[in-house]
Design an enzyme around this catalytic site. Sequence first.
Site, PDB file in Angstrom:
ATOM      1  N   GLU A   1      47.761  32.250  44.450  1.00 37.19           N
ATOM      2  CA  GLU A   1      47.382  33.668  44.495  1.00 37.19           C
ATOM      3  C   GLU A   1      45.911  33.904  44.799  1.00 37.19           C
ATOM      4  O   GLU A   1      45.515  35.027  45.152  1.00 37.19           O
ATOM      5  CB  GLU A   1      47.760  34.366  43.182  1.00 37.19           C
TER       6      GLU A   1
ATOM      7  N   LYS B   1      44.329  50.279  42.424  1.00 35.08           N
ATOM      8  CA  LYS B   1      43.376  51.226  43.013  1.00 35.08           C
ATOM      9  C   LYS B   1      43.463  51.260  44.533  1.00 35.08           C
ATOM     10  O   LYS B   1      43.455  52.340  45.139  1.00 35.08           O
ATOM     11  CB  LYS B   1      41.953  50.860  42.577  1.00 35.08           C
TER      12      LYS B   1
ATOM     13  N   GLY C   1      48.077  30.214  32.393  1.00 36.96           N
ATOM     14  CA  GLY C   1      47.596  30.629  31.078  1.00 36.96           C
ATOM     15  C   GLY C   1      46.721  29.562  30.470  1.00 36.96           C
ATOM     16  O   GLY C   1      46.727  28.404  30.912  1.00 36.96           O
TER      17      GLY C   1
ATOM     18  N   ASP D   1      41.600  59.111  41.781  1.00 41.89           N
ATOM     19  CA  ASP D   1      42.880  59.053  41.065  1.00 41.89           C
ATOM     20  C   ASP D   1      43.462  60.443  40.807  1.00 41.89           C
ATOM     21  O   ASP D   1      44.638  60.695  41.074  1.00 41.89           O
ATOM     22  CB  ASP D   1      42.713  58.307  39.739  1.00 41.89           C
TER      23      ASP D   1
ATOM     24  N   HIS E   1      46.978  27.230  42.239  1.00 41.51           N
ATOM     25  CA  HIS E   1      47.062  28.697  42.201  1.00 41.51           C
ATOM     26  C   HIS E   1      47.160  29.251  43.619  1.00 41.51           C
ATOM     27  O   HIS E   1      46.145  29.404  44.311  1.00 41.51           O
ATOM     28  CB  HIS E   1      45.834  29.284  41.497  1.00 41.51           C
TER      29      HIS E   1
ATOM     30  N   CYS F   1      50.956  26.767  37.560  1.00 37.20           N
ATOM     31  CA  CYS F   1      50.060  26.094  36.616  1.00 37.20           C
ATOM     32  C   CYS F   1      50.738  25.971  35.245  1.00 37.20           C
ATOM     33  O   CYS F   1      51.673  25.207  35.083  1.00 37.20           O
ATOM     34  CB  CYS F   1      48.722  26.812  36.555  1.00 37.20           C
ATOM     35  N   TYR F   2      50.325  26.744  34.245  1.00 41.41           N
ATOM     36  CA  TYR F   2      50.981  26.697  32.938  1.00 41.41           C
ATOM     37  C   TYR F   2      52.466  26.984  33.070  1.00 41.41           C
ATOM     38  O   TYR F   2      53.299  26.373  32.386  1.00 41.41           O
ATOM     39  CB  TYR F   2      50.334  27.708  31.990  1.00 41.41           C
TER      40      TYR F   2
END
Length: 511
Positions: free
Chosen positions: A170, A367, A54, A226, A168, A81-82
């Site tokens: 990710e 998606k 964040g 969708d 990070h 991180c944060y």
Amino acid sequence: MKDSIVILDFGSQYTQLIARRLRELEVFAEILPYTAKTAEVLAKGPAGIILSGGPASVHKKGSPSVDPALLSAGVPVLGICYGMQLLVHLHGGTVARAEKREYGHASVAVLAADPLFSGLPRKLKVWMSHGDGVSRLGNGFKVLAKTDSAPFAAIADPAKRLYGVQFHPEVVHTPEGAKLLENFARRVCRASERWTMSSFLDAAVKDIQDRVGGGKVVCALSGGVDSSVTAALLNRAVGKNLHCVYVDTGLGRLGDLEFMKDLFQGTLKVNLRVVDASKLFLGRLKGVSDPEKKRKIIGRTFIEVFDAEAKRLRGVDFLAQGTLYPDVIESVSVHGPSAVIKSHHNVGGLPKKMKLKLVEPLRLLFKDEVRRLGRELGLPEDLLMRHPFPGPGLAVRILGPVTKERCDLLRKADHIAIAELRSSGHYSKVWQAFVVLLPVRSVGVMGDERTHDHVVALRAVESVDGMTADWAKLPYDLLGRISSRIVSEVKGINRVAYDISSKPPATIEWE
């Protein structure tokens, strides 16, 4: 959901990536705002909790935090991180402005053996993005890894199963990051259940059947991915109790209506009602040039037409919508609900107006997961890999007033461009491609005659998620074929331009 990971969002731009990476590892992950109550988080029975990054500083007054009771509930926690800085701060450690801020690539040296780094090399390339840093650890924590600038790049309190990483894992810029997340989920949290699209399909069918029972469901089919996957899933679950409505606005692509009728009426044997409301839509759009006015007119008219058709279906109890997980996350974001949502998103306004119970079977999916579900349901690739198409259709790809003649021009030009992209193999290589009809005319020469005809622009972009995009560097010979065919085959167009703007500063759509 058993063996799931709850991610508490502290406002990181990468929070959705954490969930996506875990799901790719067949670990179900769910995002909640950091303000979620401890009881709400624990009620989900998570195998582990991740505190996201964040933009805030933990040492500043009013910075976002978490209930300390959640950290002592016996559920493994990973702070990123944060999130790591918050763990340290809440356990008596010190976080301050780093002497040397780290942004970008860094090399991490792993100092201690731990399940979090199992199977990983002793030197890791990682992505850093932080201005604050841990200067002193709190009680119970030990150092697992460091960089030249960050002596506490990874930390752990193994007894309490509390972990933190300053980098990070990710993002793709941390090549071994997925393995670290997998270690946290499988080795630290001991999550053994595999979350696959096949298992989701089975669970979703049962959930729909339990919720709907013998009731009737109405679903608006738009021709997009969708709504089509939503309809196919509901058809699997409730069969003849599903009633789909396709509203022909006159603003669709060439061949869309025929494609949907063949698939849903012919192949899937779905109850499908087709409503030709093209004259109504085009009549209400007459003389309107402002794009937001176009959207609002189309949205209101769509609701009106759909409402009337739904009332003709006696005994309907439920309305199905193709809401996806990013829409759900946005509505409970730490930043608050989105201030501006484009008009005519899905069938906004219908549930309240029609007093129907809402069914949103895709609300947990991203998606790419919707496309995977579509494959499980046997839907064709031509449908699943279609490029995004705006809700208001061609109305926002025609700059200026919308008329049937201008729609027909654009439909033909766009069809040619997409056909050439498909035959060349480039359709699947770009995120989105389409043609825009511009509000100008240009002088041209065709044969021995001078012309003063319409100009169109071809737009093709490369992107991962549509949030940012770069213009596609299509081969010159392909661009030449598209231009030549449009000018030769579509009477009324004599010039084709190619849009080479990226997002930002431009958007993908022109309106």
